[in-house]
Design a protein around this motif. Sequence first.
Motif, PDB file in Angstrom:
ATOM      1  N   GLU A 142       8.361 -13.322   0.359  1.00  0.00           N
ATOM      2  CA  GLU A 142       8.555 -12.211   1.298  1.00  0.00           C
ATOM      3  C   GLU A 142      10.016 -11.763   1.296  1.00  0.00           C
ATOM      4  O   GLU A 142      10.306 -10.562   1.250  1.00  0.00           O
ATOM      5  CB  GLU A 142       8.147 -12.630   2.702  1.00  0.00           C
ATOM      6  CG  GLU A 142       8.369 -11.520   3.730  1.00  0.00           C
ATOM      7  CD  GLU A 142       8.141 -11.993   5.153  1.00  0.00           C
ATOM      8  OE1 GLU A 142       7.637 -11.196   5.963  1.00  0.00           O
ATOM      9  OE2 GLU A 142       8.481 -13.152   5.457  1.00  0.00           O
ATOM     10  N   GLU A 151       8.259  -3.755  -1.727  1.00  0.00           N
ATOM     11  CA  GLU A 151       7.201  -3.295  -0.822  1.00  0.00           C
ATOM     12  C   GLU A 151       6.853  -1.834  -1.072  1.00  0.00           C
ATOM     13  O   GLU A 151       5.737  -1.386  -0.755  1.00  0.00           O
ATOM     14  CB  GLU A 151       7.607  -3.509   0.638  1.00  0.00           C
ATOM     15  CG  GLU A 151       8.670  -2.577   1.186  1.00  0.00           C
ATOM     16  CD  GLU A 151      10.090  -3.015   0.843  1.00  0.00           C
ATOM     17  OE1 GLU A 151      11.038  -2.333   1.304  1.00  0.00           O
ATOM     18  OE2 GLU A 151      10.256  -4.014   0.129  1.00  0.00           O
ATOM     19  N   GLU A 167      -6.186  -4.389  -0.159  1.00  0.00           N
ATOM     20  CA  GLU A 167      -5.798  -5.799  -0.040  1.00  0.00           C
ATOM     21  C   GLU A 167      -5.754  -6.501  -1.400  1.00  0.00           C
ATOM     22  O   GLU A 167      -4.803  -7.252  -1.678  1.00  0.00           O
ATOM     23  CB  GLU A 167      -6.735  -6.513   0.930  1.00  0.00           C
ATOM     24  CG  GLU A 167      -6.472  -6.139   2.389  1.00  0.00           C
ATOM     25  CD  GLU A 167      -7.662  -6.337   3.297  1.00  0.00           C
ATOM     26  OE1 GLU A 167      -8.747  -6.686   2.777  1.00  0.00           O
ATOM     27  OE2 GLU A 167      -7.524  -6.120   4.529  1.00  0.00           O
ATOM     28  N   MET A 170      -2.526  -5.502  -3.144  1.00  0.00           N
ATOM     29  CA  MET A 170      -1.389  -6.159  -2.506  1.00  0.00           C
ATOM     30  C   MET A 170      -1.321  -7.632  -2.915  1.00  0.00           C
ATOM     31  O   MET A 170      -0.244  -8.167  -3.213  1.00  0.00           O
ATOM     32  CB  MET A 170      -1.506  -6.048  -0.985  1.00  0.00           C
ATOM     33  CG  MET A 170      -1.269  -4.647  -0.454  1.00  0.00           C
ATOM     34  SD  MET A 170      -1.305  -4.617   1.347  1.00  0.00           S
ATOM     35  CE  MET A 170      -0.231  -3.222   1.662  1.00  0.00           C
ATOM     36  N   SER A 171      -2.456  -8.290  -2.942  1.00  0.00           N
ATOM     37  CA  SER A 171      -2.485  -9.714  -3.289  1.00  0.00           C
ATOM     38  C   SER A 171      -2.002  -9.957  -4.710  1.00  0.00           C
ATOM     39  O   SER A 171      -1.358 -10.978  -4.989  1.00  0.00           O
ATOM     40  CB  SER A 171      -3.902 -10.269  -3.113  1.00  0.00           C
ATOM     41  OG  SER A 171      -4.278 -10.264  -1.745  1.00  0.00           O
ATOM     42  N   ALA A 220      -6.567 -13.017   2.219  1.00  0.00           N
ATOM     43  CA  ALA A 220      -5.577 -12.062   2.722  1.00  0.00           C
ATOM     44  C   ALA A 220      -6.253 -10.868   3.372  1.00  0.00           C
ATOM     45  O   ALA A 220      -7.275 -10.373   2.894  1.00  0.00           O
ATOM     46  CB  ALA A 220      -4.675 -11.592   1.580  1.00  0.00           C
ATOM     47  N   LYS A 222      -5.123  -7.090   5.749  1.00  0.00           N
ATOM     48  CA  LYS A 222      -4.137  -6.266   6.434  1.00  0.00           C
ATOM     49  C   LYS A 222      -4.197  -6.572   7.927  1.00  0.00           C
ATOM     50  O   LYS A 222      -5.257  -6.889   8.466  1.00  0.00           O
ATOM     51  CB  LYS A 222      -4.433  -4.793   6.198  1.00  0.00           C
ATOM     52  CG  LYS A 222      -4.337  -4.361   4.740  1.00  0.00           C
ATOM     53  CD  LYS A 222      -4.808  -2.937   4.561  1.00  0.00           C
ATOM     54  CE  LYS A 222      -4.815  -2.530   3.092  1.00  0.00           C
ATOM     55  NZ  LYS A 222      -5.384  -1.185   2.878  1.00  0.00           N
ATOM     56  N   TYR A 253      -1.069  -9.203   6.055  1.00  0.00           N
ATOM     57  CA  TYR A 253      -0.090  -8.224   5.586  1.00  0.00           C
ATOM     58  C   TYR A 253       0.311  -7.317   6.749  1.00  0.00           C
ATOM     59  O   TYR A 253      -0.476  -6.486   7.212  1.00  0.00           O
ATOM     60  CB  TYR A 253      -0.673  -7.414   4.438  1.00  0.00           C
ATOM     61  CG  TYR A 253      -1.025  -8.251   3.224  1.00  0.00           C
ATOM     62  CD1 TYR A 253      -0.263  -9.361   2.881  1.00  0.00           C
ATOM     63  CD2 TYR A 253      -2.119  -7.937   2.413  1.00  0.00           C
ATOM     64  CE1 TYR A 253      -0.575 -10.134   1.771  1.00  0.00           C
ATOM     65  CE2 TYR A 253      -2.433  -8.693   1.305  1.00  0.00           C
ATOM     66  CZ  TYR A 253      -1.662  -9.791   1.000  1.00  0.00           C
ATOM     67  OH  TYR A 253      -1.972 -10.564  -0.102  1.00  0.00           O
ATOM     68  N   LEU A 292       5.311  -6.356   4.933  1.00  0.00           N
ATOM     69  CA  LEU A 292       5.296  -5.423   3.809  1.00  0.00           C
ATOM     70  C   LEU A 292       5.413  -3.977   4.302  1.00  0.00           C
ATOM     71  O   LEU A 292       5.039  -3.039   3.598  1.00  0.00           O
ATOM     72  CB  LEU A 292       4.005  -5.603   3.003  1.00  0.00           C
ATOM     73  CG  LEU A 292       3.752  -7.031   2.487  1.00  0.00           C
ATOM     74  CD1 LEU A 292       2.406  -7.110   1.786  1.00  0.00           C
ATOM     75  CD2 LEU A 292       4.872  -7.487   1.565  1.00  0.00           C
TER      76      LEU A 292
END
Length: 301
Positions: A142, A151, A167, A170-171, A220, A222, A253, A292
């Motif tokens: 992060e 990001e 998602e 993003m993962s 994961a 959001k 996230y 993010l």
Amino acid sequence: MPISISDFAEEAATIEFIAPTGYLQGDKKSLFKLEYPGYSIESVISDGQVFVRRNELHQHSEKYEGSDPCRVAIQWSATSIGCGIVPKGESITALRSVHTPYTTPPLGMIRDLKCGDQSAGDSYPSVDALFSRILDCISFCEKDIRRYGAEKFLWTGDDPNIEPLSEPEMSRLIASFLAVYGGVNNFEVSCEPRAGGGSVDFCVYGHVQNVGQAKIAIEAKKAHSADLEHGFIHQLPAYMDRLETRHGIYLVYWLRSDRYPRPDFPAYPHLEMEKLHPLARTGFVRSVGLNLALDRSPSRI
């Protein structure tokens, strides 16, 4: 519940767990203790109360009567420390806290943490040790993402119509950053498409002494997902069962900013305390928020 040392590298954090029958009674028990030159933080349980101390200031919870299972929480920020105990089925809505001088983790401690202590080819002494190291590395990911502005690659569109990617997309970015740390900490990262849908199987493998290859499941969502609680209660445990592991990480996230005002919470810790902490946990599960959010460009401020 395993505690990651990266929990203590943050300005604000919450550690919460279910204490089994009789755990709060009897002799003093140490929950954690971390010391570094000029900085210390620890928590103990004694005679039905939880105590937390940072440097010279401390706070304690109300006394919990009886021996039934209960929910324990320890929380700190740069300007306060707090703790609380409630019966297992209740949510902790308020903690006893004390104001402290502005205190942040020493940079030297964080640098030492990022170096780790794994030599090439080393096995981990336990699955808990692997689990804790992965939590550390997710925290470092992060920070790297924010430092290098990565990001920005997780968003599409222009103001006022920006939207985060899916998602799974993003993962994949998180997995790419995490794999770099895996290369120097002796674990492998997998983020492969899941058959029959658009989601991905996100997990980590590492060799553990007397166990062989251990697996850590990662699910994961959001932060504003309608399935946030469902993913925690059902999807992550089901994935852990498929991997035959008792260790799982629930990544959330966090995307809220002045450019994207969702979800309806001011910060991730508020969402975690209200939405996730009251939920039952199977095995060893940690929920982790990743910031993010897309901050406004300096040229537009």
